[in-house]
Design a protein around this motif. Structure first.
Motif, PDB file in Angstrom:
ATOM      1  N   GLY A 153       0.813  -1.213   0.000  1.00  0.00           N
ATOM      2  CA  GLY A 153       0.000   0.000   0.000  1.00  0.00           C
ATOM      3  C   GLY A 153       0.843   1.257   0.000  1.00  0.00           C
ATOM      4  N   ASP A 154       0.170   2.380   0.312  1.00  0.00           N
ATOM      5  CA  ASP A 154       0.831   3.685   0.236  1.00  0.00           C
ATOM      6  C   ASP A 154       1.612   4.019   1.491  1.00  0.00           C
ATOM      7  OD1 ASP A 154       0.144   4.586  -2.342  1.00  0.00           O
ATOM      8  OD2 ASP A 154      -1.927   4.849  -1.674  1.00  0.00           O
ATOM      9  N   PHE A 179      -1.477  -4.135  -6.297  1.00  0.00           N
ATOM     10  CA  PHE A 179      -1.966  -4.303  -4.921  1.00  0.00           C
ATOM     11  C   PHE A 179      -3.444  -3.923  -4.806  1.00  0.00           C
ATOM     12  CE2 PHE A 179      -2.685  -2.250  -0.742  1.00  0.00           C
ATOM     13  CZ  PHE A 179      -2.563  -3.367   0.060  1.00  0.00           C
ATOM     14  N   TRP A 180      -3.811  -2.812  -5.470  1.00  0.00           N
ATOM     15  CA  TRP A 180      -5.201  -2.343  -5.384  1.00  0.00           C
ATOM     16  C   TRP A 180      -6.086  -3.078  -6.404  1.00  0.00           C
ATOM     17  CZ3 TRP A 180      -0.993   0.997  -5.107  1.00  0.00           C
ATOM     18  CH2 TRP A 180      -0.780   1.569  -3.854  1.00  0.00           C
ATOM     19  N   SER A 237       1.157   2.843 -13.939  1.00  0.00           N
ATOM     20  CA  SER A 237       1.838   2.557 -12.677  1.00  0.00           C
ATOM     21  C   SER A 237       1.548   1.126 -12.226  1.00  0.00           C
ATOM     22  CB  SER A 237       1.356   3.505 -11.597  1.00  0.00           C
ATOM     23  OG  SER A 237       1.285   4.796 -12.102  1.00  0.00           O
ATOM     24  N   ASP A 238       2.332   0.676 -11.251  1.00  0.00           N
ATOM     25  CA  ASP A 238       2.085  -0.642 -10.684  1.00  0.00           C
ATOM     26  C   ASP A 238       0.990  -0.522  -9.640  1.00  0.00           C
ATOM     27  OD1 ASP A 238       2.058  -3.092  -9.586  1.00  0.00           O
ATOM     28  OD2 ASP A 238       4.048  -2.985  -8.670  1.00  0.00           O
ATOM     29  N   THR A 239      -0.199  -0.864 -10.029  1.00  0.00           N
ATOM     30  CA  THR A 239      -1.327  -0.764  -9.096  1.00  0.00           C
ATOM     31  C   THR A 239      -1.870  -2.156  -8.757  1.00  0.00           C
ATOM     32  OG1 THR A 239      -2.825  -0.439 -10.960  1.00  0.00           O
ATOM     33  CG2 THR A 239      -2.005   1.554  -9.876  1.00  0.00           C
ATOM     34  N   PHE A 249      -2.340   5.514  -4.150  1.00  0.00           N
ATOM     35  CA  PHE A 249      -2.431   4.415  -5.104  1.00  0.00           C
ATOM     36  C   PHE A 249      -1.112   4.251  -5.868  1.00  0.00           C
ATOM     37  CE2 PHE A 249      -6.879   5.713  -4.449  1.00  0.00           C
ATOM     38  CZ  PHE A 249      -7.356   4.525  -3.924  1.00  0.00           C
ATOM     39  N   GLY A 250      -0.044   4.375  -5.125  1.00  0.00           N
ATOM     40  CA  GLY A 250       1.262   4.027  -5.687  1.00  0.00           C
ATOM     41  C   GLY A 250       2.042   5.172  -6.290  1.00  0.00           C
ATOM     42  N   GLU A 251       1.416   6.355  -6.424  1.00  0.00           N
ATOM     43  CA  GLU A 251       2.208   7.450  -6.985  1.00  0.00           C
ATOM     44  C   GLU A 251       1.718   8.818  -6.516  1.00  0.00           C
ATOM     45  OE1 GLU A 251       1.879   8.323 -11.209  1.00  0.00           O
ATOM     46  OE2 GLU A 251       0.531   6.629 -11.376  1.00  0.00           O
TER      47      GLU A 251
END
Lengths: 274, 278
Positions: free
Chosen positions: A158-159, B14-15, B10-12, A170-172
């Motif tokens: 996660g973040d 996980f979500w 992006s690498d998402t 959400f990663g960025e």
């Protein structure tokens, strides 16, 4: 086990006879002391304020005791409009929407959403913590502080909100807070906004930057609001969007929002039966 | 259900894995089959067999406690059901009643008001942390007196420890009541609770402050193996019955008749009247 004797003693404390306020004065009616003939906010007649000042100016007055300068008023107004809605995917808005489609009493929708928005993560408590963060670190080098913070343990999944108000979404890097802060800088930028921009720039290579909570905290900090006002003001700023989304669903059927079928609501086998 | 279209570069992952699906170890309702709850069939195995407080603990922790522990917890809820409208969270209930807000909103607001740094569930996280840390220090060979003195805010200041002071009164009638319950249900004092009493002895000597219910209940629950988050969840609605008592009484009276105030009952200490600048 020993038997404990009751030794409760009332403290010799003195409590106020009347509740004190520096904010609001109500002038009683001559006929009925329970009714106010006039109301003043920090000395200004509220009806005169209503005719001469905007909502955000009077809000500033309520919390700070003086009316804002034109630049301060513009900054606050911009914040109120740009952050008016956390959007229908924010968990606080979704809580209001769930309550709405679930046919709660409409009066409950806003408190439900705002309770959620009081949270530590992307909520009011993060705004409060971020204002404290700015106050504590504004004299430090943003680059050095980022280097120090990066030594902390990144969550495995996660973040990462590396400090309150800054991190990844959400990663960025979340683009919307970035755009809001860029526009705010064209309206005049205080110390927290400028410092925060340098801090966010130093975080950029690590996929982190401004969060919405950080933007609100920076503006409030530059406008002189105390940290403890941060949570509630963030709730107030986002309230219209949360309420609108919740109310939008109150008159719709319960089928207007997903109710996952069994294929998508997965109860782990061990939880089904011992 | 949801579109698989994913435009993000992006690498998402996980979500993405969690999108459109809820995975749970808690349970759920399969219409026509059962309501599962942590491996139990709720209607078959729990209803009429487990107490409400057993199910509360089960849902909060995933563990079904023995009945006596649930009964102990329920007794502590009774201990926090003072129908006194002067108590801050309860007065919230009264104020909701006098303007005809709903009982659900009154209870919700009263519980929120009790999430306080001064009393109620809001004190739990810091309280549990103190006892867990103190226990670790004691196990590490630090004396109880040293633990207490480490809570001084200055060299000459009296030690201040959450759970060893109480608003309005010194001492706590709930401890004696809960001690009776503890004894009746056959619980012994565990190491956290014993430490809490040892700390009280030093605090009495140095500050004359007695322990309050928090310093009794939190160590007891630590001794029962609950984590801080579990204790926070279990005690979240602690004040509910007191709030509803005050709400009910005010709601039963004519509107706005609870503790009404004259304009002059508010002590205005702000700026004098002034014109709004142009």
């Amino acid at each position: 086990m020993t038997t404990r004797k009751n030794q409760v003693r009332k403290r010799d404390m003195s409590f106020a006879n009347r509740t004190m306020t520096k904010i609001w004065q109500e002038i009683p009616s001559e006929q009925n002391p329970y009714l106010a003939e006039a109301c003043r906010c920090h000395g200004y007649d509220i009806l005169e304020l209503a005719q001469k000042r905007s909502f955000s100016e009077v809000l500033f007055l309520l919390f700070q005791g003086e009316l804002p300068t034109p630049e301060q008023a513009r900054m606050l107004e911009f914040l109120f409009v740009s952050m008016i809605n956390p959007g229908p995917r924010h968990p606080a808005t979704r809580a209001a929407m769930n309550a709405g489609v679930g046919k709660t009493t409409p009066a409950h929708i806003l408190p439900i959403g705002l309770n959620a928005l009081g949270s530590e993560y992307l909520g009011g408590q993060e705004v409060e913590a971020a204002i404290r963060f700015f106050r504590k670190n504004l004299r430090d080098s943003p680059n050095a502080l980022v280097a120090e913070c990066l030594k902390g343990e990144r969550p495995h999944k996660g973040d990462w909100h590396i400090v309150p108000g800054f991190g990844s979404r959400f990663g960025e890097i979340d683009p919307m807070p970035l755009k809001i802060i860029a526009l705010l800088r064209t309206k005049g930028s205080g110390q927290a906004i400028s410092w925060g921009c340098s801090f966010a720039e130093a975080l950029k290579p690590y996929g982190m930057g401004w969060l919405s909570t950080g933007v609100v905290a920076a503006v409030l900090s530059d406008l002189g609001f105390l940290p403890q006002t941060g949570a509630g003001l963030f709730q107030l700023i986002c309230a219209p969007g949360i309420l609108a989304h919740g109310l939008e669903l109150t008159n719709k059927p319960i089928s207007a929002m997903p109710f996952l079928d069994e294929e998508h609501y997965v109860i782990e086998p061990e939880s089904r039966k011992k | 259900m949801l579109s698989n279209l994913n435009l993000a570069k992006s690498d998402t992952f996980f979500w993405d894995e969690k999108r459109g699906v809820i995975r749970t170890r808690k349970g759920g309702w399969i219409p026509g089959e059962a309501v599962y709850c942590h491996g139990f069939d709720m209607m078959e195995n729990l209803v009429g067999q487990a107490s409400y407080f057993q199910v509360l603990v089960l849902n909060a922790t995933g563990r079904l406690p023995e009945r006596r522990l649930a009964d102990w917890l329920e007794a502590y809820f009774v201990c926090n059901s003072y129908p006194d409208a002067r108590i801050w969270c309860n007065q919230v209930g009264s104020l909701f009643g006098t303007i005809r807000a709903t009982p659900v909103s009154a209870i919700s607001a009263g519980i929120l008001a009790s999430d306080s740094k001064m009393y109620g569930p809001g004190t739990i996280q810091a309280g549990v942390k103190f006892f867990v840390d103190a226990m670790a220090k004691k196990r590490g060979g630090i004396s109880v007196e040293e633990i207490v003195l480490s809570c001084q805010r200055g060299p000459r200041a009296k030690p201040v420890i959450l759970g060893y002071a109480r608003p309005v009164a010194n001492g706590d009638e709930r401890i004696e009541a809960m001690e009776r319950v503890t004894k009746k249900l056959g619980f012994e004092h565990g190491e956290h609770l014993s430490l809490a009493f040892d700390i009280e002895e030093i605090m009495l000597e140095k500050t004359k402050e007695q322990m309050n219910a928090l310093a009794y209940v939190l160590p007891f629950l630590c001794d029962q193996g609950f984590s801080v988050q579990e204790i926070y969840c279990l005690l979240a609605a602690l004040v509910y019955a007191g709030v509803i008592a005050c709400y009910a009484e005010a709601a039963d009276q004519p509107p706005e008749s609870f503790f009404p105030l004259h304009c002059e009952d508010i002590d205005y200490q702000g700026k004098p009247p002034r014109p709004v600048p142009a």
